[in-house]
Design a protein around this motif. Structure first.
Motif, PDB file in Angstrom:
ATOM      1  N   ILE A   1       0.858  -1.185   0.000  1.00  0.00           N
ATOM      2  CA  ILE A   1       0.000   0.000   0.000  1.00  0.00           C
ATOM      3  C   ILE A   1       0.897   1.239   0.000  1.00  0.00           C
ATOM      4  O   ILE A   1       1.733   1.392   0.897  1.00  0.00           O
ATOM      5  N   PRO A   2       0.715   2.140  -0.985  1.00  0.00           N
ATOM      6  CA  PRO A   2       1.512   3.367  -0.970  1.00  0.00           C
ATOM      7  C   PRO A   2       1.042   4.294   0.150  1.00  0.00           C
ATOM      8  O   PRO A   2      -0.145   4.349   0.475  1.00  0.00           O
ATOM      9  N   ALA A   3       1.989   4.995   0.768  1.00  0.00           N
ATOM     10  CA  ALA A   3       1.667   5.921   1.859  1.00  0.00           C
ATOM     11  C   ALA A   3       2.744   7.000   1.906  1.00  0.00           C
ATOM     12  O   ALA A   3       3.775   6.888   1.247  1.00  0.00           O
ATOM     13  N   MET A   4       2.501   8.023   2.696  1.00  0.00           N
ATOM     14  CA  MET A   4       3.483   9.076   2.905  1.00  0.00           C
ATOM     15  C   MET A   4       4.002   8.977   4.333  1.00  0.00           C
ATOM     16  O   MET A   4       3.245   8.675   5.256  1.00  0.00           O
ATOM     17  N   SER A   5       5.292   9.217   4.501  1.00  0.00           N
ATOM     18  CA  SER A   5       5.912   9.216   5.824  1.00  0.00           C
ATOM     19  C   SER A   5       6.752  10.475   5.958  1.00  0.00           C
ATOM     20  O   SER A   5       7.040  11.152   4.980  1.00  0.00           O
ATOM     21  N   GLU A   6       7.152  10.757   7.189  1.00  0.00           N
ATOM     22  CA  GLU A   6       7.950  11.951   7.464  1.00  0.00           C
ATOM     23  C   GLU A   6       9.372  11.528   7.826  1.00  0.00           C
ATOM     24  O   GLU A   6       9.573  10.571   8.563  1.00  0.00           O
ATOM     25  N   ILE A   7      10.348  12.259   7.312  1.00  0.00           N
ATOM     26  CA  ILE A   7      11.739  12.014   7.684  1.00  0.00           C
ATOM     27  C   ILE A   7      12.049  12.923   8.866  1.00  0.00           C
ATOM     28  O   ILE A   7      11.913  14.139   8.787  1.00  0.00           O
ATOM     29  N   THR A   8      12.439  12.321   9.996  1.00  0.00           N
ATOM     30  CA  THR A   8      12.727  13.065  11.215  1.00  0.00           C
ATOM     31  C   THR A   8      14.152  12.768  11.668  1.00  0.00           C
ATOM     32  O   THR A   8      14.839  11.931  11.069  1.00  0.00           O
ATOM     33  N   GLU A   9      14.573  13.412  12.739  1.00  0.00           N
ATOM     34  CA  GLU A   9      15.899  13.153  13.311  1.00  0.00           C
ATOM     35  C   GLU A   9      16.007  11.727  13.835  1.00  0.00           C
ATOM     36  O   GLU A   9      17.088  11.164  13.905  1.00  0.00           O
ATOM     37  N   LYS A  10      14.872  11.130  14.212  1.00  0.00           N
ATOM     38  CA  LYS A  10      14.874   9.779  14.785  1.00  0.00           C
ATOM     39  C   LYS A  10      14.773   8.688  13.730  1.00  0.00           C
ATOM     40  O   LYS A  10      14.974   7.523  14.027  1.00  0.00           O
ATOM     41  N   GLY A  11      14.405   9.054  12.503  1.00  0.00           N
ATOM     42  CA  GLY A  11      14.263   8.063  11.449  1.00  0.00           C
ATOM     43  C   GLY A  11      13.086   8.391  10.541  1.00  0.00           C
ATOM     44  O   GLY A  11      12.511   9.473  10.611  1.00  0.00           O
ATOM     45  N   ILE A  12      12.724   7.443   9.712  1.00  0.00           N
ATOM     46  CA  ILE A  12      11.572   7.585   8.813  1.00  0.00           C
ATOM     47  C   ILE A  12      10.346   7.228   9.633  1.00  0.00           C
ATOM     48  O   ILE A  12      10.177   6.082  10.044  1.00  0.00           O
ATOM     49  N   LYS A  13       9.487   8.207   9.872  1.00  0.00           N
ATOM     50  CA  LYS A  13       8.353   8.003  10.773  1.00  0.00           C
ATOM     51  C   LYS A  13       7.106   7.629   9.970  1.00  0.00           C
ATOM     52  O   LYS A  13       6.689   8.335   9.061  1.00  0.00           O
ATOM     53  N   TYR A  14       6.533   6.500  10.359  1.00  0.00           N
ATOM     54  CA  TYR A  14       5.274   6.059   9.768  1.00  0.00           C
ATOM     55  C   TYR A  14       4.432   5.469  10.892  1.00  0.00           C
ATOM     56  O   TYR A  14       4.865   4.518  11.558  1.00  0.00           O
ATOM     57  N   LYS A  15       3.265   6.029  11.140  1.00  0.00           N
ATOM     58  CA  LYS A  15       2.339   5.567  12.184  1.00  0.00           C
ATOM     59  C   LYS A  15       3.032   5.413  13.546  1.00  0.00           C
ATOM     60  O   LYS A  15       2.969   4.359  14.170  1.00  0.00           O
TER      61      LYS A  15
ATOM     62  N   MET B   1       5.951   4.834  14.336  1.00  0.00           N
ATOM     63  CA  MET B   1       7.064   3.888  14.352  1.00  0.00           C
ATOM     64  C   MET B   1       8.164   4.486  13.484  1.00  0.00           C
ATOM     65  O   MET B   1       7.901   5.300  12.604  1.00  0.00           O
ATOM     66  N   TYR B   2       9.399   4.085  13.755  1.00  0.00           N
ATOM     67  CA  TYR B   2      10.536   4.630  13.025  1.00  0.00           C
ATOM     68  C   TYR B   2      11.276   3.535  12.277  1.00  0.00           C
ATOM     69  O   TYR B   2      11.405   2.403  12.764  1.00  0.00           O
ATOM     70  N   TYR B   3      11.785   3.903  11.100  1.00  0.00           N
ATOM     71  CA  TYR B   3      12.474   2.975  10.214  1.00  0.00           C
ATOM     72  C   TYR B   3      13.765   3.617   9.731  1.00  0.00           C
ATOM     73  O   TYR B   3      13.886   4.846   9.695  1.00  0.00           O
ATOM     74  N   SER B   4      14.723   2.773   9.339  1.00  0.00           N
ATOM     75  CA  SER B   4      15.976   3.280   8.812  1.00  0.00           C
ATOM     76  C   SER B   4      16.590   2.258   7.866  1.00  0.00           C
ATOM     77  O   SER B   4      16.229   1.087   7.890  1.00  0.00           O
ATOM     78  N   CYS B   5      17.538   2.732   7.043  1.00  0.00           N
ATOM     79  CA  CYS B   5      18.291   1.854   6.151  1.00  0.00           C
ATOM     80  C   CYS B   5      19.662   2.478   5.912  1.00  0.00           C
ATOM     81  O   CYS B   5      19.897   3.642   6.238  1.00  0.00           O
ATOM     82  N   HIS B   6      20.565   1.702   5.331  1.00  0.00           N
ATOM     83  CA  HIS B   6      21.924   2.181   5.078  1.00  0.00           C
ATOM     84  C   HIS B   6      21.921   3.419   4.179  1.00  0.00           C
ATOM     85  O   HIS B   6      22.689   4.345   4.394  1.00  0.00           O
ATOM     86  N   TRP B   7      21.085   3.422   3.166  1.00  0.00           N
ATOM     87  CA  TRP B   7      21.030   4.546   2.227  1.00  0.00           C
ATOM     88  C   TRP B   7      20.707   5.845   2.963  1.00  0.00           C
ATOM     89  O   TRP B   7      21.363   6.862   2.762  1.00  0.00           O
ATOM     90  N   ALA B   8      19.692   5.809   3.810  1.00  0.00           N
ATOM     91  CA  ALA B   8      19.281   7.014   4.535  1.00  0.00           C
ATOM     92  C   ALA B   8      20.385   7.511   5.465  1.00  0.00           C
ATOM     93  O   ALA B   8      20.638   8.715   5.548  1.00  0.00           O
ATOM     94  N   ILE B   9      21.060   6.594   6.128  1.00  0.00           N
ATOM     95  CA  ILE B   9      22.142   6.983   7.029  1.00  0.00           C
ATOM     96  C   ILE B   9      23.309   7.552   6.225  1.00  0.00           C
ATOM     97  O   ILE B   9      23.831   8.617   6.538  1.00  0.00           O
ATOM     98  N   ARG B  10      23.702   6.854   5.187  1.00  0.00           N
ATOM     99  CA  ARG B  10      24.830   7.281   4.351  1.00  0.00           C
ATOM    100  C   ARG B  10      24.582   8.653   3.734  1.00  0.00           C
ATOM    101  O   ARG B  10      25.493   9.454   3.588  1.00  0.00           O
ATOM    102  N   ASN B  11      23.344   8.933   3.382  1.00  0.00           N
ATOM    103  CA  ASN B  11      23.004  10.199   2.733  1.00  0.00           C
ATOM    104  C   ASN B  11      22.481  11.248   3.714  1.00  0.00           C
ATOM    105  O   ASN B  11      21.907  12.251   3.310  1.00  0.00           O
ATOM    106  N   GLN B  12      22.647  10.983   5.002  1.00  0.00           N
ATOM    107  CA  GLN B  12      22.361  11.924   6.078  1.00  0.00           C
ATOM    108  C   GLN B  12      20.925  12.467   6.038  1.00  0.00           C
ATOM    109  O   GLN B  12      20.678  13.644   6.232  1.00  0.00           O
ATOM    110  N   TRP B  13      19.976  11.568   5.826  1.00  0.00           N
ATOM    111  CA  TRP B  13      18.563  11.972   5.807  1.00  0.00           C
ATOM    112  C   TRP B  13      18.099  12.463   7.165  1.00  0.00           C
ATOM    113  O   TRP B  13      17.151  13.222   7.256  1.00  0.00           O
ATOM    114  N   PHE B  14      18.737  12.019   8.233  1.00  0.00           N
ATOM    115  CA  PHE B  14      18.221  12.294   9.570  1.00  0.00           C
ATOM    116  C   PHE B  14      18.877  13.502  10.231  1.00  0.00           C
ATOM    117  O   PHE B  14      18.712  13.717  11.422  1.00  0.00           O
ATOM    118  N   GLN B  15      19.581  14.305   9.447  1.00  0.00           N
ATOM    119  CA  GLN B  15      20.155  15.536   9.988  1.00  0.00           C
ATOM    120  C   GLN B  15      19.031  16.497  10.325  1.00  0.00           C
ATOM    121  O   GLN B  15      18.030  16.584   9.633  1.00  0.00           O
TER     122      GLN B  15
END
Length: 110
Positions: free
Chosen positions: A13-27, A29-43
């Motif tokens: 199911i497609p959905a929208m989530s927010e990128i926060t300092e703690k991770g990718i927030k969806y409902k 809950m927080y999620y992360s992956c190597h790509w997001a960390i390497r590309n500093q998404w959580f700054q």
């Protein structure tokens, strides 16, 4: 990083989530992956960043996330723990002690 064909993506199911300092927030809950960390998404930023994700209807353990290059990647659910400041200070003191010991050993070898 995975390329997923259109037949498989229809199982999510497609959905929208927010990128926060703690991770990718969806409902909440927080999620992360190597790509997001390497590309500093959580700054920390003042701007809210939204991300298109694909949700598995069976498991909340992961999300498929859309990357800047158009590919999809798997982001795993992460748990945030509150650290005991006393234990954290003790940890850093131990770490400093080990670093000093390593430096001392290197100096003795020269």
């Amino acid at each position: 990083m995975e390329t997923i064909n259109s037949e498989l993506i229809n199982l999510f199911i497609p959905a929208m989530s927010e990128i926060t300092e703690k991770g990718i927030k969806y409902k909440d809950m927080y999620y992360s992956c190597h790509w997001a960390i390497r590309n500093q998404w959580f700054q920390s930023t003042a701007n809210t960043r939204m991300l298109k994700v694909y949700v598995d209807t069976v498991s909340e353990d992961y999300l498929l996330i859309t990357l800047e290059n158009g590919c999809l990647d798997i982001a795993l659910q992460i748990q945030h723990q509150v650290a005991d400041s006393e234990k954290l200070d003790e940890y850093y003191q131990q770490l400093d002690k080990i670093k000093k010991q390593i430096k001392e050993r290197k100096r003795k070898k020269k």
